[in-house]
Design a protein around this motif. Sequence first.
Motif, short mmCIF file in Angstrom:
data_model
loop_
_atom_site.label_atom_id
_atom_site.label_comp_id
_atom_site.label_asym_id
_atom_site.label_seq_id
_atom_site.Cartn_x
_atom_site.Cartn_y
_atom_site.Cartn_z
N THR A 119 0.83 -1.21 0.00
CA THR A 119 0.00 0.00 0.00
C THR A 119 0.86 1.26 0.00
O THR A 119 0.49 2.28 -0.57
CB THR A 119 -0.95 0.03 1.22
OG1 THR A 119 -0.17 -0.01 2.42
CG2 THR A 119 -1.89 -1.15 1.20
N SER A 144 2.16 1.72 -3.62
CA SER A 144 1.14 1.80 -4.67
C SER A 144 0.68 3.24 -4.83
O SER A 144 0.44 3.95 -3.85
CB SER A 144 -0.06 0.91 -4.31
OG SER A 144 0.33 -0.44 -4.25
N SER A 149 -8.28 2.83 -8.00
CA SER A 149 -9.16 2.78 -9.17
C SER A 149 -10.63 2.60 -8.84
O SER A 149 -11.47 2.65 -9.72
CB SER A 149 -8.71 1.66 -10.12
OG SER A 149 -8.70 0.42 -9.46
N PRO A 160 -5.56 -12.37 -5.37
CA PRO A 160 -5.36 -11.06 -6.02
C PRO A 160 -6.38 -10.03 -5.54
O PRO A 160 -6.06 -8.84 -5.46
CB PRO A 160 -5.54 -11.38 -7.51
CG PRO A 160 -5.24 -12.83 -7.64
CD PRO A 160 -5.72 -13.45 -6.37
N LEU A 161 -7.58 -10.49 -5.19
CA LEU A 161 -8.62 -9.57 -4.74
C LEU A 161 -8.22 -8.85 -3.45
O LEU A 161 -8.43 -7.64 -3.31
CB LEU A 161 -9.94 -10.31 -4.53
CG LEU A 161 -11.13 -9.46 -4.06
CD1 LEU A 161 -11.46 -8.40 -5.10
CD2 LEU A 161 -12.34 -10.36 -3.78
N TRP A 180 -5.23 -8.18 -2.37
CA TRP A 180 -4.17 -7.20 -2.64
C TRP A 180 -4.72 -5.98 -3.37
O TRP A 180 -4.34 -4.84 -3.08
CB TRP A 180 -3.05 -7.85 -3.46
CG TRP A 180 -2.29 -8.86 -2.66
CD1 TRP A 180 -2.56 -10.19 -2.53
CD2 TRP A 180 -1.15 -8.61 -1.83
NE1 TRP A 180 -1.67 -10.79 -1.68
CE2 TRP A 180 -0.79 -9.85 -1.24
CE3 TRP A 180 -0.39 -7.47 -1.54
CZ2 TRP A 180 0.29 -9.96 -0.37
CZ3 TRP A 180 0.68 -7.58 -0.67
CH2 TRP A 180 1.02 -8.82 -0.10
N PHE A 181 -5.62 -6.21 -4.31
CA PHE A 181 -6.23 -5.10 -5.03
C PHE A 181 -7.03 -4.21 -4.09
O PHE A 181 -6.95 -2.98 -4.14
CB PHE A 181 -7.12 -5.63 -6.15
CG PHE A 181 -7.93 -4.57 -6.84
CD1 PHE A 181 -7.34 -3.70 -7.76
CD2 PHE A 181 -9.28 -4.42 -6.57
CE1 PHE A 181 -8.08 -2.71 -8.39
CE2 PHE A 181 -10.03 -3.43 -7.20
CZ PHE A 181 -9.42 -2.57 -8.11
N GLN A 197 -7.56 0.33 -1.79
CA GLN A 197 -8.78 1.08 -2.06
C GLN A 197 -9.35 1.65 -0.76
O GLN A 197 -9.36 0.97 0.26
CB GLN A 197 -9.84 0.19 -2.73
CG GLN A 197 -9.32 -0.63 -3.89
CD GLN A 197 -8.74 0.22 -5.01
OE1 GLN A 197 -9.23 1.30 -5.30
NE2 GLN A 197 -7.69 -0.27 -5.64
#
Length: 216
Positions: free
Chosen positions: A23, A26, A30, A109-110, A112-113, A117
């Motif tokens: 984080t 990054s 999005s 992956p979810l 981490w994505f 956010q």
Amino acid sequence: MNNRNNTVITILFVYLIAIISFTFFSKTISFHDTYEYITLTKEFAGISNINVYTTHSLIYPFFVSQILKFFPSFFTIKFLSSIWIFLNGLLIYLYSRNRKALLIWMLSPLSWFMSIQYIPILPASFFILLGYILFKKYEENNSKFYFIISAFSMGFSITTYFPAIAVVTFFMISFMFKKKFYIPLLWVVLIVISFLPEIILNYIFFNFPFYSFVRY
């Protein structure tokens, strides 16, 4: 047993450091509602801002704004999101005691994505999972404490992210279908009580206690 616990603690610690580092480095967010939440949070924190508007719950931005007052950095917002991801994984392990389930969550992956956010889905998912676990504890022990905290937890998930009401409704239909009528009724009453913080914030900032619930 001690070796097993030590392994899990090490895995969780490495995961926490890794996801916080992710984080930190990054730069892209999005999710489409993130910027609205950031604007609202900055307004609550007293940071120079544009004219604020909102179509979402005030609770989570207000909570984050209190931390932002002491640590006014964009990383603070992303850091808190990574903590929610970590706490979800911790709950999964504490309930399942299954390292494979923990690893699946960690490597998804979810997760981490979503860690970068700024959206109330993260705390809402935590409260839903916690509510489920506590309700199962209530069924096992017939403890009123677990029952009450389970209802409040589910209520907080809705207060934090109103669309969570669909998940909570499905949960109630699935797990309370065969229970005595007063049990789901009392559970709903406790959930409604948990809306009080949101109602108070709505009244303070919009002079209308139910603004977040009828904004559309």
